[in-house]
Design an enzyme around this catalytic site. Structure first.
Site, PDB file in Angstrom:
ATOM      1  CG  ASN A  70      46.497  76.061  29.035  1.00 33.89           C
ATOM      2  OD1 ASN A  70      46.117  76.415  30.158  1.00 33.89           O
ATOM      3  ND2 ASN A  70      46.341  74.814  28.595  1.00 33.89           N
ATOM      4  CE  LYS A 119      49.546  72.712  29.618  1.00 34.61           C
ATOM      5  NZ  LYS A 119      49.817  71.414  29.069  1.00 34.61           N
ATOM      6  CG  HIS A 168      43.694  71.493  27.227  1.00 33.13           C
ATOM      7  ND1 HIS A 168      44.440  70.412  27.641  1.00 33.13           N
ATOM      8  CD2 HIS A 168      44.585  72.394  26.733  1.00 33.13           C
ATOM      9  CE1 HIS A 168      45.724  70.661  27.413  1.00 33.13           C
ATOM     10  NE2 HIS A 168      45.834  71.848  26.854  1.00 33.13           N
ATOM     11  CD  GLU A 170      47.017  69.289  30.003  1.00 33.65           C
ATOM     12  OE1 GLU A 170      46.585  70.263  30.632  1.00 33.65           O
ATOM     13  OE2 GLU A 170      48.115  69.282  29.424  1.00 33.65           O
ATOM     14  CD  GLU A 223      46.338  72.503  22.545  1.00 31.02           C
ATOM     15  OE1 GLU A 223      47.235  73.346  22.673  1.00 31.02           O
ATOM     16  OE2 GLU A 223      45.726  72.024  23.511  1.00 31.02           O
ATOM     17  N   GLY A 226      53.085  68.955  26.011  1.00 34.08           N
ATOM     18  CA  GLY A 226      53.941  68.801  27.187  1.00 34.08           C
ATOM     19  C   GLY A 226      54.997  67.719  27.030  1.00 34.08           C
ATOM     20  CB  SER A 258      56.125  70.593  22.294  1.00 34.77           C
ATOM     21  OG  SER A 258      55.804  69.648  23.291  1.00 34.77           O
TER      22      SER A 258
HETATM   23  C1  PEP Z   1      48.646  73.168  25.988  1.00 30.93           C
HETATM   24  O1  PEP Z   1      48.553  73.043  27.184  1.00 30.93           O
HETATM   25  O2  PEP Z   1      47.648  73.514  25.339  1.00 30.93           O
HETATM   26  C2  PEP Z   1      49.933  72.905  25.336  1.00 30.93           C
HETATM   27  C3  PEP Z   1      49.993  72.973  24.040  1.00 30.93           C
HETATM   28  O3  PEP Z   1      50.985  72.614  26.156  1.00 30.93           O
HETATM   29  P1  PEP Z   1      52.562  72.587  25.727  1.00 30.93           P
HETATM   30  O4  PEP Z   1      52.835  73.825  24.952  1.00 30.93           O
HETATM   31  O5  PEP Z   1      53.294  72.545  27.041  1.00 30.93           O
HETATM   32  O6  PEP Z   1      52.766  71.353  24.917  1.00 30.93           O
END
Ligand code: PEP
Length: 253
Positions: A10, A12, A96, A98, A168, A174, A214
């Site tokens: 992803n 982003k 997601h 976010e 997630e 992040g 992460s």
């Molecule tokens: C994501 O954006 O779905 C995500 C898991 O980000 P990160 O790997 O940076 O934590």
């Protein structure tokens, strides 16, 4: 049962035209040496077509990060599922955190997106996950139950074949703080049981459940070796081809 691992990047709201093409090209090159793992990249909307050209014919699928749940119409600034299919997308990320937390997307709206994406022929990566406050209040299962039940409302076993769930935890996205493999396994097993109640055990057994939060080259293997962890949705580390490819290789196990 053995499910194929699925690693998706992803990107982003990162990259530009040139770096998106370079990143996609490096992923294509690296993935040529890897089989047995499904791989996708999800660039920002403006670069989908360019990246589609780069991944054409390669074992790297194209995904989008969002859609609007209508075929067409007066929805200024939005992108429809058919447009995504038109530019070569196979997958779309829906729900997601976010978008849930920064753009206040509800479970009902997310469910509409799931239906619209499937109706257009797309595969859906449906993200679910609890906040830190919810985890600390022992509300993880309730939250996952709510997001899964409502996100998958009116989804049949047949439709589920084109759905991937991504667990997630919001506190891990992040932040550099990943869920432990045990925490991930526990949540994934819970999700699989719950989907089994909703869509039938056979469909739930086949369902790929990715972990996201992460994921990095040094923690990927231990997460991906959990029995109910069928892949990863990777944010930050997907912006560096070497890191992303190391995670893909960890998926071979
Ligand atoms: C994501 O954006 O779905 C995500 C898991 O980000 P990160 O790997 O940076 O934590």
């Amino acid at each position: 049962m053995s499910r194929q691992k699925f690693i998706a990047g992803n990107w982003k709201m990162f990259t530009n035209a040139a770096s998106a093409e370079q990143l996609a090209a490096a992923v294509v090159k690296g993935v040529a040496k890897v089989d047995r793992v499904a791989v996708a990249v999800c660039p920002p909307f403006p670069y989908l077509e360019r990246v589609a050209q780069v991944v054409k014919g390669a074992a790297v699928a194209l995904g989008a990060q969002n859609l609007y749940p209508e075929k067409e119409g007066a929805f200024t600034g939005e992108v429809s599922p058919t447009m995504l299919v038109d530019v070569g997308c196979k997958h779309v990320i829906v729900g997601h955190s976010e978008r849930r937390h920064k753009l206040a997307e509800s479970n009902a709206f997310i469910n509409k997106k799931v239906h619209a994406a499937l109706a257009a022929g797309l595969h859906v990566i449906l993200c679910v996950g609890e906040t830190l406050a919810e985890r600390e209040a022992n509300a993880t299962d309730r939250l996952l139950d709510e997001q899964t039940t409502q996100g998958l409302a009116e989804i049949t076993a047949e439709m589920l074949a084109r759905v991937v769930l991504a667990y997630e935890p919001v506190w891990a996205i992040g932040t550099g703080r990943n869920a432990t493999p045990e925490q991930a396994q526990q949540a994934h097993a819970f999700l699989r049981r719950r989907v089994g109640e909703l869509c039938g055990a056979a469909a739930a057994e086949k369902l790929q459940i990715q972990y996201g939060g992460s994921v990095k080259p040094d923690n990927a293997a231990s997460l991906l070796h959990q029995p109910d962890v069928d892949g990863a949705l990777v944010g930050g580390a997907s912006l560096k081809a070497d890191d992303f490819l190391a995670i893909v290789r960890a998926g071979i196990g």
